[in-house]
Design a protein around this motif. Sequence first.
Motif, PDB file in Angstrom:
ATOM      1  N   ASN A 106      36.706 -43.921 -44.593  1.00  0.00           N
ATOM      2  CA  ASN A 106      37.040 -43.526 -45.962  1.00  0.00           C
ATOM      3  C   ASN A 106      36.555 -42.109 -46.269  1.00  0.00           C
ATOM      4  OD1 ASN A 106      38.312 -45.942 -46.546  1.00  0.00           O
ATOM      5  ND2 ASN A 106      36.496 -46.876 -47.470  1.00  0.00           N
ATOM      6  N   ASP A 107      35.401 -41.753 -45.719  1.00  0.00           N
ATOM      7  CA  ASP A 107      34.878 -40.401 -45.933  1.00  0.00           C
ATOM      8  C   ASP A 107      35.752 -39.378 -45.202  1.00  0.00           C
ATOM      9  OD1 ASP A 107      32.751 -41.436 -47.418  1.00  0.00           O
ATOM     10  OD2 ASP A 107      31.499 -41.682 -45.633  1.00  0.00           O
ATOM     11  N   LEU A 108      36.176 -39.719 -43.991  1.00  0.00           N
ATOM     12  CA  LEU A 108      37.051 -38.824 -43.248  1.00  0.00           C
ATOM     13  C   LEU A 108      38.375 -38.637 -43.978  1.00  0.00           C
ATOM     14  CD1 LEU A 108      37.884 -37.147 -40.826  1.00  0.00           C
ATOM     15  CD2 LEU A 108      38.429 -39.265 -39.604  1.00  0.00           C
ATOM     16  N   LEU A 109      38.888 -39.702 -44.560  1.00  0.00           N
ATOM     17  CA  LEU A 109      40.163 -39.636 -45.274  1.00  0.00           C
ATOM     18  C   LEU A 109      40.096 -38.614 -46.409  1.00  0.00           C
ATOM     19  CD1 LEU A 109      43.019 -40.829 -45.561  1.00  0.00           C
ATOM     20  CD2 LEU A 109      42.042 -42.542 -47.113  1.00  0.00           C
ATOM     21  N   GLN A 110      38.937 -38.539 -47.060  1.00  0.00           N
ATOM     22  CA  GLN A 110      38.793 -37.628 -48.195  1.00  0.00           C
ATOM     23  C   GLN A 110      38.798 -36.160 -47.783  1.00  0.00           C
ATOM     24  OE1 GLN A 110      35.992 -38.719 -51.420  1.00  0.00           O
ATOM     25  NE2 GLN A 110      35.494 -40.520 -50.173  1.00  0.00           N
ATOM     26  N   VAL A 111      38.441 -35.872 -46.537  1.00  0.00           N
ATOM     27  CA  VAL A 111      38.385 -34.472 -46.110  1.00  0.00           C
ATOM     28  C   VAL A 111      39.461 -34.130 -45.084  1.00  0.00           C
ATOM     29  CG1 VAL A 111      35.904 -34.357 -46.555  1.00  0.00           C
ATOM     30  CG2 VAL A 111      36.708 -34.901 -44.244  1.00  0.00           C
ATOM     31  N   SER A 112      40.308 -35.083 -44.752  1.00  0.00           N
ATOM     32  CA  SER A 112      41.271 -34.884 -43.660  1.00  0.00           C
ATOM     33  C   SER A 112      42.217 -33.719 -43.924  1.00  0.00           C
ATOM     34  CB  SER A 112      42.058 -36.167 -43.394  1.00  0.00           C
ATOM     35  OG  SER A 112      42.784 -36.563 -44.544  1.00  0.00           O
ATOM     36  N   ALA A 113      42.660 -33.540 -45.158  1.00  0.00           N
ATOM     37  CA  ALA A 113      43.568 -32.436 -45.467  1.00  0.00           C
ATOM     38  C   ALA A 113      42.884 -31.094 -45.233  1.00  0.00           C
ATOM     39  CB  ALA A 113      44.061 -32.540 -46.904  1.00  0.00           C
ATOM     40  N   MET A 114      41.597 -31.027 -45.516  1.00  0.00           N
ATOM     41  CA  MET A 114      40.841 -29.799 -45.277  1.00  0.00           C
ATOM     42  C   MET A 114      40.721 -29.525 -43.780  1.00  0.00           C
ATOM     43  SD  MET A 114      37.753 -30.148 -48.031  1.00  0.00           S
ATOM     44  CE  MET A 114      38.095 -30.378 -49.768  1.00  0.00           C
ATOM     45  N   LEU A 115      40.383 -30.544 -43.028  1.00  0.00           N
ATOM     46  CA  LEU A 115      40.247 -30.377 -41.582  1.00  0.00           C
ATOM     47  C   LEU A 115      41.565 -29.969 -40.949  1.00  0.00           C
ATOM     48  CD1 LEU A 115      37.997 -33.457 -40.670  1.00  0.00           C
ATOM     49  CD2 LEU A 115      37.291 -31.132 -41.239  1.00  0.00           C
ATOM     50  N   ASP A 116      42.649 -30.458 -41.504  1.00  0.00           N
ATOM     51  CA  ASP A 116      43.962 -30.139 -40.955  1.00  0.00           C
ATOM     52  C   ASP A 116      44.312 -28.661 -41.089  1.00  0.00           C
ATOM     53  OD1 ASP A 116      44.441 -32.724 -40.128  1.00  0.00           O
ATOM     54  OD2 ASP A 116      45.647 -33.269 -41.882  1.00  0.00           O
ATOM     55  N   THR A 117      43.607 -27.932 -41.945  1.00  0.00           N
ATOM     56  CA  THR A 117      43.906 -26.504 -42.085  1.00  0.00           C
ATOM     57  C   THR A 117      43.495 -25.716 -40.846  1.00  0.00           C
ATOM     58  OG1 THR A 117      41.772 -25.918 -43.143  1.00  0.00           O
ATOM     59  CG2 THR A 117      43.584 -26.639 -44.590  1.00  0.00           C
ATOM     60  N   TYR A 118      42.573 -26.253 -40.037  1.00  0.00           N
ATOM     61  CA  TYR A 118      42.173 -25.526 -38.823  1.00  0.00           C
ATOM     62  C   TYR A 118      42.136 -26.415 -37.580  1.00  0.00           C
ATOM     63  CZ  TYR A 118      37.625 -27.030 -40.867  1.00  0.00           C
ATOM     64  OH  TYR A 118      36.595 -27.726 -41.460  1.00  0.00           O
ATOM     65  N   ALA A 119      42.752 -27.585 -37.649  1.00  0.00           N
ATOM     66  CA  ALA A 119      42.734 -28.491 -36.502  1.00  0.00           C
ATOM     67  C   ALA A 119      44.137 -28.967 -36.143  1.00  0.00           C
ATOM     68  CB  ALA A 119      41.849 -29.691 -36.787  1.00  0.00           C
ATOM     69  N   LYS A 120      44.370 -29.166 -34.848  1.00  0.00           N
ATOM     70  CA  LYS A 120      45.610 -29.797 -34.398  1.00  0.00           C
ATOM     71  C   LYS A 120      45.405 -31.286 -34.157  1.00  0.00           C
ATOM     72  CE  LYS A 120      44.860 -28.822 -29.467  1.00  0.00           C
ATOM     73  NZ  LYS A 120      45.412 -28.191 -28.248  1.00  0.00           N
ATOM     74  N   HIS A 121      44.144 -31.708 -34.008  1.00  0.00           N
ATOM     75  CA  HIS A 121      43.848 -33.132 -33.820  1.00  0.00           C
ATOM     76  C   HIS A 121      42.484 -33.447 -34.414  1.00  0.00           C
ATOM     77  CE1 HIS A 121      43.784 -37.137 -32.010  1.00  0.00           C
ATOM     78  NE2 HIS A 121      42.525 -36.891 -31.707  1.00  0.00           N
ATOM     79  N   VAL A 122      42.429 -34.493 -35.215  1.00  0.00           N
ATOM     80  CA  VAL A 122      41.177 -34.988 -35.789  1.00  0.00           C
ATOM     81  C   VAL A 122      41.085 -36.460 -35.431  1.00  0.00           C
ATOM     82  CG1 VAL A 122      39.830 -35.355 -37.885  1.00  0.00           C
ATOM     83  CG2 VAL A 122      41.320 -33.347 -37.699  1.00  0.00           C
ATOM     84  N   GLY A 123      40.016 -36.844 -34.728  1.00  0.00           N
ATOM     85  CA  GLY A 123      39.889 -38.231 -34.292  1.00  0.00           C
ATOM     86  C   GLY A 123      38.552 -38.846 -34.644  1.00  0.00           C
ATOM     87  N   LEU A 124      38.580 -39.980 -35.330  1.00  0.00           N
ATOM     88  CA  LEU A 124      37.357 -40.718 -35.634  1.00  0.00           C
ATOM     89  C   LEU A 124      36.916 -41.466 -34.387  1.00  0.00           C
ATOM     90  CD1 LEU A 124      35.300 -41.560 -37.829  1.00  0.00           C
ATOM     91  CD2 LEU A 124      36.777 -43.537 -38.305  1.00  0.00           C
ATOM     92  N   GLN A 125      35.716 -41.171 -33.909  1.00  0.00           N
ATOM     93  CA  GLN A 125      35.218 -41.745 -32.659  1.00  0.00           C
ATOM     94  C   GLN A 125      34.374 -43.000 -32.858  1.00  0.00           C
ATOM     95  OE1 GLN A 125      36.303 -40.268 -29.755  1.00  0.00           O
ATOM     96  NE2 GLN A 125      37.466 -38.994 -31.195  1.00  0.00           N
ATOM     97  N   GLY A 126      33.885 -43.201 -34.081  1.00  0.00           N
ATOM     98  CA  GLY A 126      33.017 -44.345 -34.350  1.00  0.00           C
ATOM     99  C   GLY A 126      32.013 -43.999 -35.427  1.00  0.00           C
ATOM    100  N   PRO A 127      30.908 -44.713 -35.508  1.00  0.00           N
ATOM    101  CA  PRO A 127      29.907 -44.455 -36.541  1.00  0.00           C
ATOM    102  C   PRO A 127      29.234 -43.106 -36.355  1.00  0.00           C
ATOM    103  CG  PRO A 127      29.083 -46.030 -34.943  1.00  0.00           C
ATOM    104  CD  PRO A 127      30.532 -45.834 -34.623  1.00  0.00           C
TER     105      PRO A 127
END
Length: 291
Positions: free
Chosen positions: A144-165
Amino acid sequence: MTTSVAFIGLGVMGYPMAGHLQNAGYDVCVFNRTTAKALKWQEEYAGRVAKTPGEAANGADVVFVCVGNDDDVRSVVYGDTGVLNGMAADSILVDHTTASAELARELADAAAEHKIAFLDAPVSGGQAGAENGQLTIMVGGESNDLLQVSAMLDTYAKHVGLQGPVGSGQLAKMVNQICIAGVVQGLAEGLQFAKNAGLDQEKLVAAISQGSAGSWQMENRSKTMWAGEFEFGFAVDWMRKDLNIALQEAHKNGSSLPVTALIDQFYADVQQNGGSRFDTSSLITRFSKKL
């Protein structure tokens, strides 16, 4: 949409990453230990500059940190001028630094005391990846925390992956560095062999890069390695820092990393020969009588 963010650390990676956020329409306030660098960033991107990490974090919904090592992270997160002192409850702290998994868990606990969420999110892709918005980000934390910042990360990333805790992002980055070290050493040995055998580098790489020997390193570094050019941003000093983190974690979890340990010592040779600021492809210099 969350619009107010802080970015702490404007090195070769953080500088363009913060710029991508500002260009995407976010209200970015930056802090850098060298003020001149922050003012240069402001002149280029028209964001805001703070005098302390805490000042930058004041009022920010999300705070990004991208500095050198564990101690550097602690120096900008804790204390009266640290970001935790400036962040509000329900905001999110994202650490892009390549650091230890232990630090990530420590920061998550400290952030939780302030009702702040935390993500460890080291990146891969180098300076070119940061400048072109093509980074890979390995994340540890809550979805849920990643979801809130995913659009921001997408501005400089081609892939964002949640690996676990929390901590999993840093562990994934260790695997990334372990794999890179092995590939670069193999490429260095192969190119040395090719030179000694009198092969044509361009014809050779054009052939073998299309088969199972192909790699990002071969495509992007074989020509410059052959030419003795090693100025591509990610220095040997930083690679040794990363490999040391991986070797320490391996000792804790019972993993055997004999090749990684050996290549770490090869990088030490490069340092001793004056190549501390060369990029990681400089492993090939070990086969030369001089750099």
